[in-house]
Structure formats: C-alpha cells, structure tokens
Design a protein around this motif. Structure first.
Motif, mmCIF file in Angstrom:
data_model
loop_
_atom_site.group_PDB
_atom_site.id
_atom_site.type_symbol
_atom_site.label_atom_id
_atom_site.label_comp_id
_atom_site.label_asym_id
_atom_site.label_seq_id
_atom_site.Cartn_x
_atom_site.Cartn_y
_atom_site.Cartn_z
ATOM 1 N N ALA A 95 0.822 -1.213 0.000
ATOM 2 C CA ALA A 95 0.000 0.000 0.000
ATOM 3 C C ALA A 95 0.852 1.257 0.000
ATOM 4 O O ALA A 95 0.600 2.194 -0.764
ATOM 5 N N HIS A 96 1.871 1.289 0.854
ATOM 6 C CA HIS A 96 2.738 2.474 0.923
ATOM 7 C C HIS A 96 3.455 2.696 -0.408
ATOM 8 O O HIS A 96 3.562 3.825 -0.887
ATOM 9 N N GLY B 182 -1.587 -7.082 5.008
ATOM 10 C CA GLY B 182 -0.952 -6.314 3.937
ATOM 11 C C GLY B 182 -1.824 -6.221 2.693
ATOM 12 O O GLY B 182 -1.945 -5.149 2.089
ATOM 13 N N THR B 183 -2.467 -7.330 2.318
ATOM 14 C CA THR B 183 -3.338 -7.288 1.139
ATOM 15 C C THR B 183 -4.604 -6.490 1.414
ATOM 16 O O THR B 183 -5.121 -5.834 0.508
ATOM 17 N N ILE C 103 -4.801 -3.795 3.409
ATOM 18 C CA ILE C 103 -4.408 -2.382 3.328
ATOM 19 C C ILE C 103 -4.145 -1.993 1.872
ATOM 20 O O ILE C 103 -4.489 -0.888 1.441
ATOM 21 N N PHE C 104 -3.571 -2.895 1.094
ATOM 22 C CA PHE C 104 -3.350 -2.646 -0.336
ATOM 23 C C PHE C 104 -4.678 -2.468 -1.065
ATOM 24 O O PHE C 104 -4.842 -1.556 -1.879
ATOM 25 N N PHE C 105 -5.651 -3.322 -0.763
ATOM 26 C CA PHE C 105 -6.979 -3.199 -1.363
ATOM 27 C C PHE C 105 -7.602 -1.849 -1.004
ATOM 28 O O PHE C 105 -8.170 -1.169 -1.854
ATOM 29 N N ILE C 106 -7.482 -1.458 0.252
ATOM 30 C CA ILE C 106 -8.017 -0.164 0.685
ATOM 31 C C ILE C 106 -7.340 0.973 -0.079
ATOM 32 O O ILE C 106 -7.996 1.927 -0.510
ATOM 33 N N ALA C 107 -6.024 0.882 -0.275
ATOM 34 C CA ALA C 107 -5.286 1.928 -0.989
ATOM 35 C C ALA C 107 -5.746 2.038 -2.444
ATOM 36 O O ALA C 107 -5.921 3.142 -2.970
ATOM 37 N N ILE C 108 -5.949 0.896 -3.100
ATOM 38 C CA ILE C 108 -6.400 0.930 -4.499
ATOM 39 C C ILE C 108 -7.829 1.446 -4.575
ATOM 40 O O ILE C 108 -8.154 2.260 -5.451
ATOM 41 N N LEU C 109 -8.683 0.996 -3.668
ATOM 42 C CA LEU C 109 -10.063 1.485 -3.638
ATOM 43 C C LEU C 109 -10.093 2.995 -3.369
ATOM 44 O O LEU C 109 -10.843 3.735 -4.025
#
Length: 168
Positions: free
Chosen positions: A60-61, A137-138, A140-146
């Motif tokens: 995400a970062h 981690g996935t 937070i990554f999903f939240i970042a892309i959304l």
C-alpha cells in the motif's frame, strides 16, 4: 478520513521496514551462529516470514508513493479524457484483483488455523501466525487501491507525481 488513510499507509510502510530489519537480524544471526557451531532452529524460516511480511505490508505504501511499476507509454499518448478513463479502468481491475487476493489471504489464515497447519521447519510455528501479515498487507493494499479509484472517479488528480516527473 484522509489523514487516517494516509497514516494507515505510512504505518504499513514502517512495519514493512521493521520486518526488513528482521530479515537482516535473522540472516546475520544464522551466519554468526553457524560460524560458532551453534544451531538455532527456525532462523531461516523466520527470515522467510519476515521477508514475506515486509513485501506484503509494503504494498500500500509503495502504491500510494507511486513506486509501483506502470507502463505510461499508452497513457501519455492519449488525450486527458481517454487517459482518465483508461486509468480508472485499470484501477477498477486492480481493485478486483486486490480484493480477491485479500479474500483468499484471509481464507488461508482461517484454514491454516482450523487445520492446525504448522511449519515443516525446525521452528514448528503455526502457519496462521506469519500468514496474518500477508492478509493484513493485502487488505491495506486493497483499501489503498479502492481509495485511489474513488479519488480518480471524483476527478481528484493522482496524489503522487508520475515516474517521468521524478527524473526531470
């Protein structure tokens, strides 16, 4: 909400950095103990767990910092409206992929817990414990892309600069 999300991405990146140091510590301890003739079971496994945690928690970062690899050749040749549409389409597809990765990561953790899966290494760690970092981690990554998809849909420009701007 914006401050919370930015802080979440920053904390995730900081945790990834800590786990990267964990890899260094585990590998260094493995080398030193081998030279001293001492065996500490599971050091290699913990280096692997730390490496996986660092990789997944950094997603995400890295994404929000604009450090993921992007092919901008097609995007840069399109007019602004076409560029926005293609970028939005790519973000929606990325949301679907990241959502699936997140779902199955959490399912893996629950399955490992339910079946009492343990590491086959000397450490015999229950596998759901190191798998939590992948699931978190996935997520937070999903939240970042959304988050980025919603921002683009609203017409808010990219929060980071393009790759070309870094080198100009």
């Amino acid at each position: 909400m914006r401050r919370f999300l930015d802080k979440l991405y920053l904390v995730s990146g900081a945790l990834a950095a800590i786990f990267t140091v964990g890899v260094l510590v585990a590998v260094t301890m493995s080398i030193v103990t081998r030279q001293l003739g001492v065996h500490i079971g599971g050091l290699n496994a913990y280096a692997g767990y730390s490496m996986a945690a660092a990789g997944f928690l950094a997603l995400a970062h890295t994404f929000k910092s604009g450090e993921h690899i992007r092919v901008t050749l097609i995007l840069s040749s399109l007019p602004a409206k076409g560029r926005m549409r293609l970028d939005l389409c790519a973000l929606v597809i990325a949301c679907i992929i990241a959502g699936n990765l997140c779902w199955f990561s959490f399912k893996l953790v629950l399955d490992s817990y339910a079946y009492n899966d343990i590491s086959t290494s000397d450490d015999a760690t229950p596998l759901w414990i190191p798998q939590i970092s992948m699931a978190v981690g996935t997520l937070i990554f999903f939240i970042a892309i959304l988050d980025e998809t919603i921002r683009r849909y609203k017409g808010i420009p990219e929060t980071i600069q393009s790759e070309e701007a870094h080198y100009e």
